[in-house]
Scaffold this motif. Structure first.
Motif, mmCIF file in Angstrom:
data_model
loop_
_atom_site.group_PDB
_atom_site.id
_atom_site.type_symbol
_atom_site.label_atom_id
_atom_site.label_comp_id
_atom_site.label_asym_id
_atom_site.label_seq_id
_atom_site.Cartn_x
_atom_site.Cartn_y
_atom_site.Cartn_z
ATOM 1 N N THR A 117 3.904 -9.355 -9.064
ATOM 2 C CA THR A 117 2.470 -9.603 -8.919
ATOM 3 C C THR A 117 1.673 -8.303 -8.936
ATOM 4 N N ILE A 118 2.164 -7.306 -8.210
ATOM 5 C CA ILE A 118 1.489 -6.010 -8.179
ATOM 6 C C ILE A 118 1.508 -5.355 -9.560
ATOM 7 N N ALA A 119 2.637 -5.502 -10.255
ATOM 8 C CA ALA A 119 2.750 -4.930 -11.602
ATOM 9 C C ALA A 119 1.746 -5.576 -12.553
ATOM 10 N N VAL A 120 1.597 -6.900 -12.465
ATOM 11 C CA VAL A 120 0.620 -7.597 -13.307
ATOM 12 C C VAL A 120 -0.794 -7.116 -12.988
ATOM 13 N N GLY A 121 -1.090 -6.966 -11.695
ATOM 14 C CA GLY A 121 -2.413 -6.478 -11.310
ATOM 15 C C GLY A 121 -2.691 -5.075 -11.831
ATOM 16 N N GLY A 122 -1.689 -4.176 -11.684
ATOM 17 C CA GLY A 122 -1.864 -2.815 -12.167
ATOM 18 C C GLY A 122 -1.982 -2.752 -13.679
#
Length: 240
Positions: free
Chosen positions: A91-96
């Motif tokens: 999820t964090i990777a998608v956001g970044g």
């Protein structure tokens, strides 16, 4: 594979299918959708994901939420590492990746982006999330850091660590007590010797050496694990 990881992959696959439908050759099926629509969705994605990560943390709450307790295959797991779940990492990777893609589309390629450019950006964002989640899943599988409680068979499974080279199974009836051990050690910080304290939830086992479950700098979290585990193992010393 954890349930959260499966959900993450399912959502990403569904998003991929949606984006596939938005390919230029299928544009007639989505009249009115253009690159700017996908750009705006990408712009909002980091904010939406922050909310999605925050809400479960609030709802979970309590001691079990702080200790990262979850069930898998009918057994209770307690994650003894600070490593994030594959779902959180993905999820964090998608956001970044969304943030970076928005910058590239807006500054490098200029607005409004073409539909093809927006679709390719979304493919890159989703691929980044899948890759990062997959790597984190593999990392956790290699670490195998969970304390596992088999309530049906009244067994504890301790992860490798401390003086254990592999997992150790301990019958509940052999656990005499759970206590918090305070340990101090010195380490060098730019030539200066500094004293550090570790808080170690520890099992006192009948006729066996004590077994340390974890070494944490957070005294409150370590005390929570001791209290929670005592509640799970009570009454101790009963028949296995």
């Amino acid at each position: 594979m954890s349930a959260s990881y499966r959900v993450m992959l399912l959502l990403l696959v569904l998003d991929g299918r949606i984006l596939q439908g938005l390919a230029p050759q299928s544009l007639s099926a989505f009249t009115g959708v253009d690159g700017m629509h996908l750009f705006l969705l990408m712009f909002m994605t980091p904010f939406i994901l922050v909310m999605l990560l925050w809400v479960p943390h609030v709802l979970r709450g309590g001691d079990e939420g702080r200790l990262r307790v979850f069930k898998r295959a009918g057994r209770v797991h307690v994650r003894l590492t600070d490593e994030m779940s594959p779902l959180a990492v993905g999820t964090i990777a998608v956001g970044g990746a969304s943030f970076v893609a928005v910058f590239v589309l807006a500054v490098v390629m200029a607005l409004p982006p073409s539909l093809l450019a927006a679709v390719l950006a979304w493919v890159a964002v989703i691929a980044t999330g899948v890759i990062c989640a997959t790597r984190q899943h593999a990392k956790l599988a290699a670490l195998d850091p969970d304390l596992i409680l088999d309530e049906r068979n009244r067994l504890l499974s301790l992860p490798a660590g401390d003086n254990r080279r592999k997992r150790l199974s301990v019958p509940w009836s052999k656990v005499k007590s759970v206590f918090l051990d305070k340990r101090t050690h010195e380490f060098s910080d730019e030539g200066t010797m500094t004293l550090a304290t570790s808080w170690c939830p520890t099992l006192e086992i009948s006729m066996k050496p004590n077994e340390t479950l974890a070494q944490w700098s957070d005294e409150h979290k370590a005390a929570l694990l001791v209290k929670w585990l005592e509640g799970k193992l009570t009454p101790r010393g009963g028949p296995g």
